[in-house]
Design an enzyme around this catalytic site. Structure first.
Site, short mmCIF file in Angstrom:
data_model
loop_
_atom_site.label_atom_id
_atom_site.label_comp_id
_atom_site.label_asym_id
_atom_site.label_seq_id
_atom_site.Cartn_x
_atom_site.Cartn_y
_atom_site.Cartn_z
N THR A 31 6.84 4.18 24.99
CA THR A 31 5.50 4.76 25.00
C THR A 31 4.51 3.81 24.33
O THR A 31 4.86 3.05 23.43
CB THR A 31 5.46 6.12 24.27
OG1 THR A 31 5.51 5.92 22.86
CG2 THR A 31 6.61 7.01 24.71
N SER A 133 9.27 3.02 8.26
CA SER A 133 8.51 3.04 7.03
C SER A 133 8.12 1.61 6.68
O SER A 133 7.64 0.87 7.53
CB SER A 133 9.35 3.70 5.92
OG SER A 133 8.65 3.74 4.70
N TYR A 147 -2.54 3.17 2.99
CA TYR A 147 -1.36 2.85 3.81
C TYR A 147 -0.09 3.27 3.07
O TYR A 147 0.79 3.92 3.64
CB TYR A 147 -1.33 1.36 4.12
CG TYR A 147 -0.05 0.90 4.79
CD1 TYR A 147 0.20 1.19 6.12
CD2 TYR A 147 0.92 0.20 4.06
CE1 TYR A 147 1.39 0.79 6.73
CE2 TYR A 147 2.10 -0.21 4.67
CZ TYR A 147 2.33 0.09 5.99
OH TYR A 147 3.50 -0.31 6.59
N LYS A 151 3.04 6.01 4.04
CA LYS A 151 4.47 5.71 4.10
C LYS A 151 5.27 6.49 3.06
O LYS A 151 6.41 6.88 3.31
CB LYS A 151 4.69 4.20 3.93
CG LYS A 151 4.16 3.37 5.10
CD LYS A 151 4.74 3.81 6.44
CE LYS A 151 4.29 2.94 7.59
NZ LYS A 151 4.80 3.40 8.90
N THR A 182 4.21 -9.99 12.90
CA THR A 182 3.59 -9.10 13.87
C THR A 182 2.08 -9.12 13.63
O THR A 182 1.60 -9.82 12.74
CB THR A 182 4.11 -7.66 13.72
OG1 THR A 182 3.67 -7.13 12.47
CG2 THR A 182 5.64 -7.64 13.76
#
Length: 268
Positions: A31, A133, A147, A151, A182
Protein backbone atom coordinates in the site's frame (compact mmCIF):
# COMPACT_ATOMS: atom_id res chain seq x y z
CA UNK A 1 4.08 -19.02 1.48
CA UNK A 2 3.18 -16.09 3.72
CA UNK A 3 0.85 -13.19 3.00
CA UNK A 4 2.06 -9.73 3.97
CA UNK A 5 0.17 -6.44 4.37
CA UNK A 6 2.62 -3.53 4.33
CA UNK A 7 1.94 0.19 4.57
CA UNK A 8 4.23 2.83 3.10
CA UNK A 9 5.79 0.71 0.35
CA UNK A 10 6.60 3.47 -2.12
CA UNK A 11 10.17 3.79 -0.83
CA UNK A 12 12.50 3.10 2.07
CA UNK A 13 12.01 0.10 4.33
CA UNK A 14 8.51 -0.65 3.06
CA UNK A 15 9.70 -0.96 -0.51
CA UNK A 16 12.74 -3.06 0.42
CA UNK A 17 10.70 -5.47 2.53
CA UNK A 18 7.92 -5.82 -0.02
CA UNK A 19 10.44 -6.71 -2.71
CA UNK A 20 12.29 -9.14 -0.43
CA UNK A 21 9.05 -10.97 0.36
CA UNK A 22 7.94 -11.10 -3.28
CA UNK A 23 11.34 -12.26 -4.49
CA UNK A 24 11.20 -15.30 -2.24
CA UNK A 25 7.69 -16.19 -3.43
CA UNK A 26 5.46 -14.74 -0.73
CA UNK A 27 2.27 -12.78 -1.37
CA UNK A 28 2.29 -9.06 -0.60
CA UNK A 29 -0.40 -6.42 -0.31
CA UNK A 30 1.65 -3.28 -0.91
CA UNK A 31 0.00 0.00 0.00
CA UNK A 32 0.99 3.59 -0.64
CA UNK A 33 -0.69 6.97 -0.98
CA UNK A 34 0.45 7.18 -4.62
CA UNK A 35 -0.35 4.01 -6.55
CA UNK A 36 1.97 5.00 -9.41
CA UNK A 37 4.94 4.60 -7.07
CA UNK A 38 4.26 0.87 -6.61
CA UNK A 39 2.61 -0.03 -9.93
CA UNK A 40 5.75 -1.86 -11.05
CA UNK A 41 5.35 -4.41 -8.23
CA UNK A 42 2.02 -5.59 -9.62
CA UNK A 43 3.52 -5.70 -13.12
CA UNK A 44 6.52 -7.78 -12.01
CA UNK A 45 4.57 -10.06 -9.67
CA UNK A 46 1.02 -10.22 -11.11
CA UNK A 47 0.02 -13.33 -9.18
CA UNK A 48 1.50 -12.49 -5.78
CA UNK A 49 1.41 -8.69 -5.48
CA UNK A 50 -1.68 -6.60 -4.85
CA UNK A 51 -1.15 -2.83 -4.87
CA UNK A 52 -3.63 -0.64 -3.03
CA UNK A 53 -3.89 3.12 -2.62
CA UNK A 54 -3.96 3.91 1.08
CA UNK A 55 -3.62 6.90 3.36
CA UNK A 56 -3.45 5.34 6.82
CA UNK A 57 -5.07 8.40 8.40
CA UNK A 58 -8.31 7.45 6.61
CA UNK A 59 -9.76 4.74 8.84
CA UNK A 60 -12.47 3.71 6.37
CA UNK A 61 -9.82 3.31 3.68
CA UNK A 62 -7.75 1.14 6.03
CA UNK A 63 -10.70 -1.15 6.70
CA UNK A 64 -11.42 -1.40 2.97
CA UNK A 65 -7.78 -2.17 2.11
CA UNK A 66 -7.57 -4.94 4.70
CA UNK A 67 -10.85 -6.41 3.45
CA UNK A 68 -9.50 -6.29 -0.11
CA UNK A 69 -6.37 -8.12 1.02
CA UNK A 70 -8.45 -10.83 2.69
CA UNK A 71 -10.64 -11.21 -0.40
CA UNK A 72 -7.62 -11.56 -2.69
CA UNK A 73 -5.38 -13.87 -0.68
CA UNK A 74 -7.65 -15.36 1.98
CA UNK A 75 -5.45 -14.48 4.95
CA UNK A 76 -2.93 -12.03 6.38
CA UNK A 77 0.05 -13.58 8.11
CA UNK A 78 2.21 -10.49 8.57
CA UNK A 79 1.06 -6.88 8.95
CA UNK A 80 3.76 -4.21 8.90
CA UNK A 81 2.93 -0.69 9.99
CA UNK A 82 5.69 1.12 8.17
CA UNK A 83 3.93 4.30 7.00
CA UNK A 84 5.20 7.30 8.94
CA UNK A 85 7.25 10.46 8.87
CA UNK A 86 9.19 12.75 11.18
CA UNK A 87 8.46 16.27 12.36
CA UNK A 88 11.63 18.24 13.03
CA UNK A 89 11.36 21.08 15.49
CA UNK A 90 11.70 21.86 19.17
CA UNK A 91 8.67 21.45 21.39
CA UNK A 92 8.19 25.22 21.42
CA UNK A 93 8.35 25.49 17.63
CA UNK A 94 6.05 22.67 16.50
CA UNK A 95 2.58 23.83 15.50
CA UNK A 96 -0.60 22.22 16.75
CA UNK A 97 -1.42 21.08 13.20
CA UNK A 98 2.02 19.49 12.76
CA UNK A 99 1.78 17.67 16.09
CA UNK A 100 -1.67 16.32 15.33
CA UNK A 101 -0.65 15.20 11.82
CA UNK A 102 2.34 13.39 13.35
CA UNK A 103 0.12 11.49 15.74
CA UNK A 104 -2.55 10.81 13.12
CA UNK A 105 -0.08 8.96 10.90
CA UNK A 106 2.46 7.42 13.27
CA UNK A 107 0.05 6.42 16.05
CA UNK A 108 -3.56 6.40 14.89
CA UNK A 109 -2.69 5.10 11.41
CA UNK A 110 -0.83 2.17 12.94
CA UNK A 111 -3.66 1.64 15.40
CA UNK A 112 -6.26 1.51 12.61
CA UNK A 113 -4.30 -1.08 10.63
CA UNK A 114 -3.65 -3.12 13.76
CA UNK A 115 -7.32 -3.14 14.72
CA UNK A 116 -8.34 -4.03 11.16
CA UNK A 117 -6.08 -7.09 10.87
CA UNK A 118 -6.64 -8.49 14.35
CA UNK A 119 -10.02 -10.19 13.68
CA UNK A 120 -8.50 -11.95 10.67
CA UNK A 121 -5.47 -13.11 12.67
CA UNK A 122 -7.62 -14.26 15.59
CA UNK A 123 -9.75 -16.32 13.21
CA UNK A 124 -6.60 -17.84 11.72
CA UNK A 125 -5.13 -18.52 15.16
CA UNK A 126 -1.87 -16.98 14.00
CA UNK A 127 -0.28 -13.77 12.77
CA UNK A 128 2.59 -11.38 13.27
CA UNK A 129 2.18 -7.61 13.63
CA UNK A 130 5.35 -5.62 13.06
CA UNK A 131 5.33 -2.02 14.23
CA UNK A 132 8.08 0.10 12.73
CA UNK A 133 9.19 2.15 15.68
CA UNK A 134 12.67 3.66 15.99
CA UNK A 135 15.63 3.83 18.32
CA UNK A 136 13.76 7.06 19.04
CA UNK A 137 11.00 4.92 20.54
CA UNK A 138 13.23 4.13 23.53
CA UNK A 139 15.40 7.26 23.56
CA UNK A 140 14.86 10.93 22.77
CA UNK A 141 16.96 13.63 21.12
CA UNK A 142 16.45 17.39 20.91
CA UNK A 143 14.51 18.82 17.97
CA UNK A 144 12.43 15.65 17.52
CA UNK A 145 10.17 15.72 20.57
CA UNK A 146 6.85 15.23 18.79
CA UNK A 147 8.27 12.45 16.62
CA UNK A 148 9.55 10.73 19.75
CA UNK A 149 6.15 11.16 21.38
CA UNK A 150 4.55 9.31 18.47
CA UNK A 151 6.99 6.42 18.67
CA UNK A 152 6.79 6.15 22.45
CA UNK A 153 3.00 5.96 22.09
CA UNK A 154 3.38 3.21 19.47
CA UNK A 155 5.72 1.31 21.80
CA UNK A 156 3.28 1.60 24.70
CA UNK A 157 0.15 0.33 23.01
CA UNK A 158 2.10 -2.38 21.20
CA UNK A 159 3.54 -3.80 24.42
CA UNK A 160 0.03 -4.01 25.84
CA UNK A 161 -1.19 -5.51 22.58
CA UNK A 162 1.43 -8.25 22.70
CA UNK A 163 0.13 -9.43 26.07
CA UNK A 164 -3.49 -9.17 24.94
CA UNK A 165 -3.16 -11.29 21.79
CA UNK A 166 -0.54 -13.87 22.77
CA UNK A 167 -3.30 -16.35 23.62
CA UNK A 168 -4.60 -16.15 20.04
CA UNK A 169 -1.25 -17.15 18.55
CA UNK A 170 -0.52 -13.59 17.39
CA UNK A 171 2.99 -12.17 17.77
CA UNK A 172 3.95 -8.49 18.00
CA UNK A 173 7.39 -7.04 17.24
CA UNK A 174 8.55 -3.44 17.55
CA UNK A 175 11.33 -2.95 15.01
CA UNK A 176 13.58 -0.11 16.19
CA UNK A 177 15.87 1.11 13.38
CA UNK A 178 18.77 3.48 13.76
CA UNK A 179 19.94 5.82 11.01
CA UNK A 180 19.53 4.56 7.45
CA UNK A 181 19.91 6.14 4.05
CA UNK A 182 16.20 6.70 3.48
CA UNK A 183 14.50 10.04 2.88
CA UNK A 184 13.07 10.10 6.42
CA UNK A 185 15.24 13.07 7.33
CA UNK A 186 15.07 14.78 3.94
CA UNK A 187 12.21 14.66 1.42
CA UNK A 188 9.72 13.01 3.81
CA UNK A 189 10.49 15.29 6.74
CA UNK A 190 8.30 18.13 7.99
CA UNK A 191 10.03 21.12 9.57
CA UNK A 192 8.57 23.55 12.06
CA UNK A 193 9.06 27.28 11.59
CA UNK A 194 12.44 27.92 13.23
CA UNK A 195 12.86 30.10 16.29
CA UNK A 196 16.34 31.73 16.14
CA UNK A 197 16.84 31.03 19.84
CA UNK A 198 17.25 27.34 19.04
CA UNK A 199 19.60 27.70 16.05
CA UNK A 200 22.76 26.69 18.00
CA UNK A 201 20.99 23.50 19.05
CA UNK A 202 19.92 22.74 15.48
CA UNK A 203 23.46 23.31 14.22
CA UNK A 204 24.87 20.92 16.81
CA UNK A 205 22.32 18.23 15.94
CA UNK A 206 22.99 18.61 12.21
CA UNK A 207 26.72 18.21 12.79
CA UNK A 208 26.11 15.09 14.83
CA UNK A 209 23.90 13.56 12.13
CA UNK A 210 26.45 14.43 9.47
CA UNK A 211 29.18 12.51 11.30
CA UNK A 212 27.07 9.38 11.86
CA UNK A 213 27.30 6.67 9.17
CA UNK A 214 23.99 5.74 7.56
CA UNK A 215 22.98 2.11 7.06
CA UNK A 216 21.93 0.66 3.72
CA UNK A 217 18.16 -0.01 3.69
CA UNK A 218 18.60 -2.86 1.20
CA UNK A 219 20.62 -4.77 3.81
CA UNK A 220 17.56 -4.92 6.06
CA UNK A 221 15.56 -7.12 3.67
CA UNK A 222 17.18 -10.47 4.58
CA UNK A 223 17.06 -9.54 8.27
CA UNK A 224 13.30 -8.92 8.20
CA UNK A 225 12.75 -12.23 6.39
CA UNK A 226 14.57 -14.02 9.20
CA UNK A 227 12.59 -12.10 11.80
CA UNK A 228 9.18 -13.06 10.39
CA UNK A 229 10.26 -16.70 10.10
CA UNK A 230 11.07 -16.99 13.83
CA UNK A 231 8.83 -19.24 15.91
CA UNK A 232 9.25 -16.88 18.86
CA UNK A 233 10.09 -13.40 17.57
CA UNK A 234 11.13 -10.73 20.07
CA UNK A 235 8.84 -7.95 21.25
CA UNK A 236 11.59 -5.41 20.58
CA UNK A 237 14.26 -5.67 17.90
CA UNK A 238 17.03 -3.17 17.15
CA UNK A 239 17.78 -2.75 13.45
CA UNK A 240 21.25 -1.39 12.80
CA UNK A 241 24.70 -1.22 14.33
CA UNK A 242 25.65 0.30 17.69
CA UNK A 243 22.11 0.73 19.00
CA UNK A 244 22.32 -1.68 21.93
CA UNK A 245 25.31 0.17 23.36
CA UNK A 246 23.55 3.53 23.05
CA UNK A 247 20.39 2.36 24.76
CA UNK A 248 22.24 0.45 27.45
CA UNK A 249 23.91 3.72 28.46
CA UNK A 250 20.53 5.49 28.43
CA UNK A 251 18.96 2.87 30.70
CA UNK A 252 21.98 2.90 33.03
CA UNK A 253 21.46 6.66 33.41
CA UNK A 254 17.78 6.15 34.21
CA UNK A 255 18.50 3.52 36.85
CA UNK A 256 21.17 5.70 38.43
CA UNK A 257 18.81 8.65 38.60
CA UNK A 258 15.99 6.58 40.13
CA UNK A 259 18.36 5.01 42.65
CA UNK A 260 19.82 8.39 43.60
CA UNK A 261 16.39 9.66 44.64
CA UNK A 262 14.96 6.35 45.90
CA UNK A 263 14.85 7.45 49.54
CA UNK A 264 12.85 10.59 48.74
CA UNK A 265 10.55 8.61 46.41
CA UNK A 266 9.60 6.23 49.18
CA UNK A 267 8.63 9.01 51.56
CA UNK A 268 5.47 9.61 49.54
Amino acid sequence: MKTWFITGTSKGFGRVWAEAALERGDQVVATARNLDSIADLAERYPDTALTVTLDVTDRDAVLAAVAQAKDRFGRIDIAINNAGFGVFGTVEEVSDAQARAQMDTNVFGALSVTQAVLPIMREQGAGHIIQVSSVGGVHAFPNLGIYHASKWALEGFSQSLAAEVAGFGIKVTLVEPGGYGTDWGTASAVHADPNPAYQPLRDAMAARRGSTPQGDPVATGPVILQLVDMDQPPLRFFLGKGLAQMIRAEYDNRLTEWDTHAELSQQA
